[in-house]
Design a protein around this motif. Structure first.
Motif: not given
Length: 233
Positions: A20-28
């Motif tokens: 939904a938001l793209g990989a950059s929206a996820l934490s490590d």
């Protein structure tokens, strides 16, 4: 006890959040959990990922760990280590490919990222040469020396030979500081001067000398310590 990820709200589940938001929206931890796929008894993949990051201190240290270090942790086997290493290698190769297709002046951030990913966390010193063509695209990145860099007399001769054999038009050299401090030593400064003068004899400018550590980066060029003002042809 952590509830299964499948019981979480959709937008809190790492895979759904990524879609939904793209990989950059996820934490490590969330990104790492996608690679881990499953957790262990009593822990979700996200909780396990958080434990791994805490255990190793940071993501770079985790990515550079040995299989022995990782497999000591409950739930982590050689297959998971292999998956993480494969992903890490893809990142390094992608950065190197970018440098072969773009001028180093148009993508200076990639040079730093590539060097840090390539050898910033090694436990021993390594000296690399980045040979560049007339458009300042990467021809090849070569590891030339390992160990102490105090015997500077041998380096210019070897580096000149390798640069000429590749028909290089310019050069960037780099080495790492396993101690963690990226600031140049007096020996580093002397090596840079000697190498720059030697390369000038064959009309190959030394564009930069970069020093990399697991927590820092130093560029002689950015610090205004390189005399060459080479413009892209």
């Amino acid at each position: 006890m952590h509830s299964p990820i499948t019981d979480w709200p959709k937008m809190e589940q790492p895979r759904e959040k990524l879609r939904a938001l793209g990989a950059s929206a996820l934490s490590d931890a969330e990104l790492l959990a996608i690679f881990l796929r499953v957790g262990v008894k009593g822990k979700t993949a996200v909780a396990l990922a958080e434990d791994l990051l805490h255990h190793f201190g940071n993501l770079p240290r985790l990515l550079s760990c040995t299989p022995e270090e990782l497999t000591q942790i409950h739930g982590m086997g050689i297959s998971k280590w292999s998956q993480i290493q494969a992903a890490y290698e893809l990142v390094k190769r992608s950065l190197e490919k970018t440098l072969s297709q773009e001028s180093v002046f148009s993508s200076p951030g990639y040079v730093r990222e590539f060097l840090q990913a390539r050898f910033g966390r090694l436990p021993h010193e390594v000296f690399l040469c980045l040979y560049l063509d007339s458009r300042l695209h990467l021809i090849e990145c070569q590891e030339l020396f390992r160990g102490s860099l105090t015997h500077t007399a041998v380096y210019p001769r070897e580096i000149l030979k390798e640069a000429l054999s590749r028909n290089a038009s310019a050069l960037i050299v780099a080495h790492n500081h396993p101690s963690g401090n990226p600031l140049p030593s007096i020996a580093d400064q002397e090596l840079t001067k000697i190498l720059s003068k030697a390369l000038q004899l064959v009309d190959i400018p030394l564009l930069d000398h970069c020093i990399v550590s697991d927590s820092g980066f130093f560029s002689f060029s950015d610090a205004g310590l390189m005399k060459n003002d080479h413009k892209q042809k």
